[in-house]
Design a protein around this motif. Structure first.
Motif, PDB file in Angstrom:
ATOM      1  N   ALA A  41     -19.363  47.090  34.875  1.00 11.92           N
ATOM      2  CA  ALA A  41     -20.453  46.834  33.927  1.00 11.92           C
ATOM      3  C   ALA A  41     -19.999  45.937  32.773  1.00 11.92           C
ATOM      4  O   ALA A  41     -20.779  45.143  32.243  1.00 11.92           O
ATOM      5  CB  ALA A  41     -20.988  48.151  33.375  1.00 11.92           C
ATOM      6  N   GLY A  42     -18.754  46.088  32.382  1.00  8.87           N
ATOM      7  CA  GLY A  42     -18.214  45.241  31.318  1.00  8.87           C
ATOM      8  C   GLY A  42     -18.963  45.345  30.011  1.00  8.87           C
ATOM      9  O   GLY A  42     -19.093  44.365  29.271  1.00  8.87           O
ATOM     10  N   GLY A  43     -19.473  46.561  29.718  1.00  9.08           N
ATOM     11  CA  GLY A  43     -20.213  46.720  28.461  1.00  9.08           C
ATOM     12  C   GLY A  43     -21.439  45.819  28.403  1.00  9.08           C
ATOM     13  O   GLY A  43     -21.806  45.297  27.360  1.00  9.08           O
ATOM     14  N   ILE A  44     -22.091  45.625  29.549  1.00  5.73           N
ATOM     15  CA  ILE A  44     -23.212  44.688  29.736  1.00  5.73           C
ATOM     16  C   ILE A  44     -22.750  43.254  29.451  1.00  5.73           C
ATOM     17  O   ILE A  44     -23.212  42.596  28.515  1.00  5.73           O
ATOM     18  CB  ILE A  44     -24.472  45.066  28.921  1.00  5.73           C
ATOM     19  N   ALA A  45     -21.798  42.799  30.252  1.00  2.00           N
ATOM     20  CA  ALA A  45     -21.303  41.407  30.220  1.00  2.00           C
ATOM     21  C   ALA A  45     -20.618  41.047  28.903  1.00  2.00           C
ATOM     22  O   ALA A  45     -20.616  39.894  28.486  1.00  2.00           O
ATOM     23  CB  ALA A  45     -22.443  40.426  30.521  1.00  2.00           C
ATOM     24  N   VAL A  46     -20.035  42.048  28.263  1.00  2.00           N
ATOM     25  CA  VAL A  46     -19.370  41.832  26.967  1.00  2.00           C
ATOM     26  C   VAL A  46     -17.852  41.791  27.101  1.00  2.00           C
ATOM     27  O   VAL A  46     -17.186  40.910  26.558  1.00  2.00           O
ATOM     28  CB  VAL A  46     -19.765  42.939  25.956  1.00  2.00           C
ATOM     29  N   SER A  47     -17.300  42.746  27.833  1.00  2.00           N
ATOM     30  CA  SER A  47     -15.838  42.888  27.899  1.00  2.00           C
ATOM     31  C   SER A  47     -15.255  41.843  28.851  1.00  2.00           C
ATOM     32  O   SER A  47     -14.817  42.144  29.958  1.00  2.00           O
ATOM     33  CB  SER A  47     -15.476  44.310  28.348  1.00  2.00           C
ATOM     34  N   SER A  48     -15.252  40.594  28.386  1.00  4.79           N
ATOM     35  CA  SER A  48     -14.912  39.453  29.243  1.00  4.79           C
ATOM     36  C   SER A  48     -13.471  39.494  29.730  1.00  4.79           C
ATOM     37  O   SER A  48     -13.144  38.917  30.763  1.00  4.79           O
ATOM     38  CB  SER A  48     -15.169  38.141  28.503  1.00  4.79           C
ATOM     39  N   MET A 101     -18.756  52.292  37.167  1.00  2.00           N
ATOM     40  CA  MET A 101     -19.706  51.894  36.127  1.00  2.00           C
ATOM     41  C   MET A 101     -20.385  50.597  36.560  1.00  2.00           C
ATOM     42  O   MET A 101     -19.732  49.571  36.745  1.00  2.00           O
ATOM     43  CB  MET A 101     -18.964  51.701  34.805  1.00  2.00           C
ATOM     44  N   ALA A 102     -21.706  50.664  36.779  1.00  2.00           N
ATOM     45  CA  ALA A 102     -22.495  49.494  37.167  1.00  2.00           C
ATOM     46  C   ALA A 102     -23.688  49.387  36.228  1.00  2.00           C
ATOM     47  O   ALA A 102     -23.806  50.143  35.259  1.00  2.00           O
ATOM     48  CB  ALA A 102     -22.940  49.620  38.619  1.00  2.00           C
ATOM     49  N   LEU A 103     -24.583  48.448  36.501  1.00  2.00           N
ATOM     50  CA  LEU A 103     -25.750  48.204  35.651  1.00  2.00           C
ATOM     51  C   LEU A 103     -26.978  47.990  36.525  1.00  2.00           C
ATOM     52  O   LEU A 103     -26.863  47.819  37.739  1.00  2.00           O
ATOM     53  CB  LEU A 103     -25.545  46.929  34.813  1.00  2.00           C
ATOM     54  N   VAL A 104     -28.142  47.970  35.888  1.00  2.00           N
ATOM     55  CA  VAL A 104     -29.352  47.510  36.574  1.00  2.00           C
ATOM     56  C   VAL A 104     -29.918  46.329  35.795  1.00  2.00           C
ATOM     57  O   VAL A 104     -29.574  46.107  34.637  1.00  2.00           O
ATOM     58  CB  VAL A 104     -30.417  48.621  36.699  1.00  2.00           C
ATOM     59  N   ALA A 105     -30.765  45.547  36.456  1.00  2.00           N
ATOM     60  CA  ALA A 105     -31.516  44.476  35.785  1.00  2.00           C
ATOM     61  C   ALA A 105     -32.950  44.610  36.273  1.00  2.00           C
ATOM     62  O   ALA A 105     -33.343  44.003  37.270  1.00  2.00           O
ATOM     63  CB  ALA A 105     -30.932  43.110  36.124  1.00  2.00           C
ATOM     64  N   PHE A 138     -23.960  43.531  38.340  1.00  2.00           N
ATOM     65  CA  PHE A 138     -22.518  43.634  38.119  1.00  2.00           C
ATOM     66  C   PHE A 138     -22.101  42.551  37.123  1.00  2.00           C
ATOM     67  O   PHE A 138     -22.414  41.373  37.319  1.00  2.00           O
ATOM     68  CB  PHE A 138     -21.748  43.441  39.432  1.00  2.00           C
ATOM     69  N   ALA A 139     -21.408  42.956  36.070  1.00  2.00           N
ATOM     70  CA  ALA A 139     -20.938  41.996  35.063  1.00  2.00           C
ATOM     71  C   ALA A 139     -19.549  42.401  34.570  1.00  2.00           C
ATOM     72  O   ALA A 139     -19.343  42.675  33.391  1.00  2.00           O
ATOM     73  CB  ALA A 139     -21.927  41.943  33.903  1.00  2.00           C
ATOM     74  N   PRO A 140     -18.581  42.449  35.483  1.00  2.00           N
ATOM     75  CA  PRO A 140     -17.261  42.982  35.128  1.00  2.00           C
ATOM     76  C   PRO A 140     -16.430  41.986  34.317  1.00  2.00           C
ATOM     77  O   PRO A 140     -16.871  40.875  34.004  1.00  2.00           O
ATOM     78  CB  PRO A 140     -16.621  43.228  36.493  1.00  2.00           C
ATOM     79  N   SER A 141     -15.209  42.405  34.014  1.00  2.00           N
ATOM     80  CA  SER A 141     -14.233  41.532  33.361  1.00  2.00           C
ATOM     81  C   SER A 141     -14.038  40.266  34.190  1.00  2.00           C
ATOM     82  O   SER A 141     -14.038  40.313  35.428  1.00  2.00           O
ATOM     83  CB  SER A 141     -12.912  42.286  33.229  1.00  2.00           C
ATOM     84  N   LEU A 142     -13.846  39.152  33.509  1.00  2.00           N
ATOM     85  CA  LEU A 142     -13.593  37.888  34.199  1.00  2.00           C
ATOM     86  C   LEU A 142     -12.213  37.874  34.855  1.00  2.00           C
ATOM     87  O   LEU A 142     -11.947  37.056  35.729  1.00  2.00           O
ATOM     88  CB  LEU A 142     -13.688  36.706  33.220  1.00  2.00           C
TER      89      LEU A 142
END
Length: 406
Positions: A47-54, A366-370, A377-381
């Motif tokens: 989830a990356g904190g919703i595309a935050v934790s790059s 930990m995943a997300l929905v849109a 999915f918006a994990p760490s880069l």
């Protein structure tokens, strides 16, 4: 002596405003793409904190930048400037179309600044009649009253009284719907290169190019909200670079701070000059702590190794999702780019994205929905291949759980 407080999930219900419904577990520690809760259970973070934790959790370069700056200067206010802010702005200007940068604390604040700048430019140059903003249905630009009104989801902006006016919504990827609305009264067209909350929907090349041409014809600004797509998320530093279509104003946040709150609005000299002294501001915007961390993020992400790695990781994600889907037949397609992907549920599983999210949590992923039909999915880069495989093994178990439950 400080009072000892027993922290449990039930404490949230006692002391927090009920606008969120967080998971039952409380994370206490993170490293890379792994997170541990109060019980010591380990989760894989897609989830990356919703595309935050790059750069994942507690990346050494970010920890070092924060600790180093913490011993020097925290806050000054904008009566003074500071070295980290100037270094970060210089690097953003150097590596993008922009000439000038404004710092804020979040994506919503960066967008607020962008929309205010577009209106101010139009007023100064073209007069009061030119004030309309065209946005898109299903778009998301933040939760302030102006940004949530520009956003294309009425359920988020209804119920708070009269909305800011002169905002209209076209249909994403439908150029004709924009042509029907745009006129010489339009001051800006606002869009996400990939709609995030709307379902991970990438703009087509023709659409984005067409919007640029329409903006030029009607003397309107093209504002790109890259809060979710920016800073390496798609395998380029910013997503507009995938399209070779240049915005007039661009906003960034989320991945820019890698977990530390910071937002930025980027623009050219021609438009920046309309935010004269006193026209806009932010108490914490451009603070030394945030800018020091963001500079470390930018230095780390903006390398061929990391950006090319994002493209390779996308391929692995897609391969694993395809294999899962061959077995369980739950997705109609996988949309998105880089480390911003949406697995779209097929007709049999319409409206059940949250079921997959909850099942993933059961298997410590930990995943997300849109929206109701897309698992995001918006994990760490820089997530490792091992973590991708471990996470996908868990996701496969989650999919099996939903399918078998019927």
């Amino acid at each position: 002596m400080a009072e000892h407080i027993q922290v449990t999930r039930s404490l949230f219900d006692e002391v927090m405003v009920p606008n969120y419904a967080p998971a039952n577990m409380i994370p206490v520690k993170g490293e890379g793409s792994r997170v541990w809760d109060q019980e010591g259970l380990e989760y894989v973070d897609f989830a990356g904190g919703i595309a935050v934790s790059s750069l994942g959790h507690c990346h050494p370069a970010l920890v070092s930048a924060l600790k180093s700056q913490a011993d020097k200067l925290w806050h000054l206010s904008n009566v003074l400037t500071n070295e980290p802010a100037l270094r970060l702005a210089s690097k953003l200007v150097q590596h993008t179309f922009a000439d000038k940068v404004f710092f804020a604390n979040s994506g919503a604040e960066a967008n607020e600044a962008a929309f205010k700048l577009a209106r101010r430019w139009a007023l100064d140059v073209h007069g009061e009649a030119k004030q309309e903003i065209i946005s898109f249905s299903k778009s998301f630009h933040g939760r302030t009253f102006f940004t949530v009104t520009v956003g294309g989801q009425a359920s988020y902006s209804d119920g708070f009284g009269p909305k800011p006016g002169a905002v209209m919504h076209a249909e994403f990827n439908n150029l004709d719907s924009v042509k029907a609305l745009i006129s010489d009264r339009t001051c800006a067209v606002v869009l996400e290169p990939i709609q995030g909350e709307g379902g991970i929907i990438p703009a087509t090349q023709e659409f984005l190019q067409g919007i640029r041409e329409l903006c030029d014809q009607h003397n309107a600004l093209l504002v790109m909200d890259e809060v979710q797509t920016g800073v390496g998320r798609t395998g380029k530093l910013f997503a507009y670079m995938n399209y070779n279509v240049q915005p007039d104003i661009l906003t960034s946040a989320k991945s820019l701070g890698g977990g530390f709150p910071i937002g930025a609005m980027l623009t050219t000299d021609a438009f920046a000059k309309h935010l004269k002294v006193g026209t806009h501001g932010s108490t914490y915007g451009g603070n030394p702590l945030g800018c020091a961390v963001a500079e470390a993020v930018l230095d780390t992400v903006n390398t061929p190794e990391v950006l090319d790695g994002v493209v390779a990781k996308e391929r692995l994600f897609r391969q694993r999702l395809e294999a899962i889907n061959e077995t369980y037949q739950v997705f109609s397609e996988v949309r998105g780019k880089g480390m911003l992907l949406g697995a779209v549920l097929n007709e049999r599983y319409q409206g059940r994205a949250r079921d997959f999210l909850l099942a993933a949590a059961d298997h410590r992923l930990m995943a997300l929905v849109a929206g109701a039909n897309v698992v995001r999915f918006a994990p760490s880069l820089v997530i490792t291949e091992q973590d991708i495989h471990d996470g996908m093994d868990r996701f496969e178990q989650a999919v099996a759980q939903v399918v078998n439950a019927g």
